[in-house]
Scaffold this active site. Structure first.
Site, PDB file in Angstrom:
ATOM      1  N   ASP A 112       0.821  -1.209   0.000  1.00  0.00           N
ATOM      2  CA  ASP A 112       0.000   0.000   0.000  1.00  0.00           C
ATOM      3  C   ASP A 112       0.855   1.260   0.000  1.00  0.00           C
ATOM      4  OD1 ASP A 112       0.540  -1.015   2.764  1.00  0.00           O
ATOM      5  OD2 ASP A 112      -0.321   0.920   3.327  1.00  0.00           O
ATOM      6  N   GLU A 154      -0.191  -0.988   5.715  1.00  0.00           N
ATOM      7  CA  GLU A 154       0.857  -0.562   6.648  1.00  0.00           C
ATOM      8  C   GLU A 154       0.730   0.921   6.950  1.00  0.00           C
ATOM      9  OE1 GLU A 154       4.807   1.117   7.823  1.00  0.00           O
ATOM     10  OE2 GLU A 154       3.577   1.583   6.067  1.00  0.00           O
TER      11      GLU A 154
END
Length: 374
Positions: A71, A133
């Site tokens: 991400d 994250e």
């Protein structure tokens, strides 16, 4: 595909944290399938987000994990010089969202796969790519929980966050939360008939300020800047108009803790102060936003010595930013940070990585393969 081709494909996926990621996870899975012995696509509890775990070499033998997240943070800033999800090259600079944080590391790991697959690895190299994250390390705990069924206990985890390809042994832990105070609305001419939620937040905000000041007096850890734990109010919202008694106010706060201090414990005094107002006609909500523990790998750890051998540089003691490495260490695994790029380029318009940084990372991973084949 070389490392630049792979980075080009990865950047093209707008894999914003908190959103579905089946497209990027599926593409990486297909790429891994050409070289990895075992691949597991691991859905998270959200149902539309996936972790990935793959093994090159014998899974039943202790080896090493290359850890990264798929991400990225949003790229809505108007200052971008070009499409943030189209890789743009100017000389050595490769521009695009996530180039440094941290699709560059992912690309280097994937580009090294053909070399790793040709080696007769005595110890495996695993690839562990997580989701979300950037909004509090939400995906990787589900991956870590599955490790015992996926491989033998690893000897170490290399988390490829941008560190200029110099290994890092430590970082602070973090906890963040949102306090919401509900009051009672009304016309500002009759404050006696309402409950001003912003006023109700005032003592809580004061508690944040006083606790933040208290933390500057220690305990200390000289490896960090600043060398103490910290607390801050980051966002406060409330009110609609000056002539309306505000009925709701929210405060987002975060604590960053040196190793040995539980970051959640730094929020506890603020929560206690806020809860005293629940008896004053206000209603309180406390919502945890994110949390991860500190990382503290001993100087004499075998993993630190290995990274010094692979990079040619002694590991740094600590950095200010946080990573998933602390969660791996909390699960009983040695972990260290080492990846391409500079954290100062991340989370801003025209994020970039250097082509030679990608090459250096790929070479480090291939050198790890040679170590595992010895």
């Amino acid at each position: 595909m070389d490392v630049l081709d792979i980075l080009d494909r990865l950047v093209a996926f707008p894999s914003i944290a908190g959103k579905p990621n089946a497209d990027i996870a599926g593409w990486i899975e297909a790429h891994l399938a050409k070289h990895a012995a075992q691949i597991a696509l691991l859905p998270g509890p959200e149902g539309d987000r996936f972790n990935l775990f793959a093994t090159i070499g014998p899974a039943g033998v202790p080896g090493y994990v290359l850890s990264g997240h798929m991400d990225v943070v949003p790229a809505s800033e108007p200052q971008w010089s070009s499409d943030p999800f189209t890789l743009r090259r100017e000389g050595e600079r490769l521009y695009g969202r996530g180039t440094t944080d941290m699709k560059g590391f992912l690309a280097a790991a994937l580009a090294a796969l053909p070399v790793l697959a040709k080696l007769r690895l005595a110890r495996p190299i695993h690839v562990a790519f997580s989701y979300d994250e950037e909004i509090g390390c939400r995906g990787v705990p589900h991956l870590i929980a599955r490790l015992p069924e996926l491989c033998a206990k690893p000897l170490g985890v290399i988390v490829g966050e941008p560190s200029g390809m110099r290994a890092v042994r430590g970082h602070k832990g973090k906890a963040a939360a949102r306090i919401t105070i509900h009051g009672r609305p009304g016309h500002s001419s009759r404050p006696d008939l309402g409950r001003n939620a912003i006023h109700g937040m005032a003592e809580t905000l004061g508690a944040v300020v006083s606790e933040a000041e208290r933390l500057t007096h220690g305990p200390f850890d000289a490896a960090f800047e600043p060398p103490y734990s910290s607390l801050q109010a980051g966002v406060i919202k409330g009110g609609q108009s000056v002539n309306i008694i505000p009925d709701i106010c929210t405060l987002d706060l975060e604590a960053r803790a040196i190793p040995g201090v539980d970051p959640a414990s730094l929020l506890a005094p603020v929560r206690a102060r806020a809860e005293t107002h629940a008896t004053d006609g206000f209603r309180l909500e406390w919502t945890p936003l994110s949390a991860y523990p500190a990382l503290s790998l001993p100087r004499n750890a075998r993993l630190a010595a290995l990274l010094q051998e692979l990079t040619g540089q002694a590991p740094l003691a600590a950095v200010s930013y946080g990573t998933e490495a602390g969660l791996y260490q909390a699960a009983g695994l040695d972990a260290i940070i080492c990846g391409p790029g500079d954290i100062a380029r991340a989370h801003k318009p025209d994020e970039y990585i250097l082509a030679n940084e990608l090459v250096a990372c790929q070479q480090m991973i291939e050198a790890l393969g040679a170590h595992c084949a010895a």
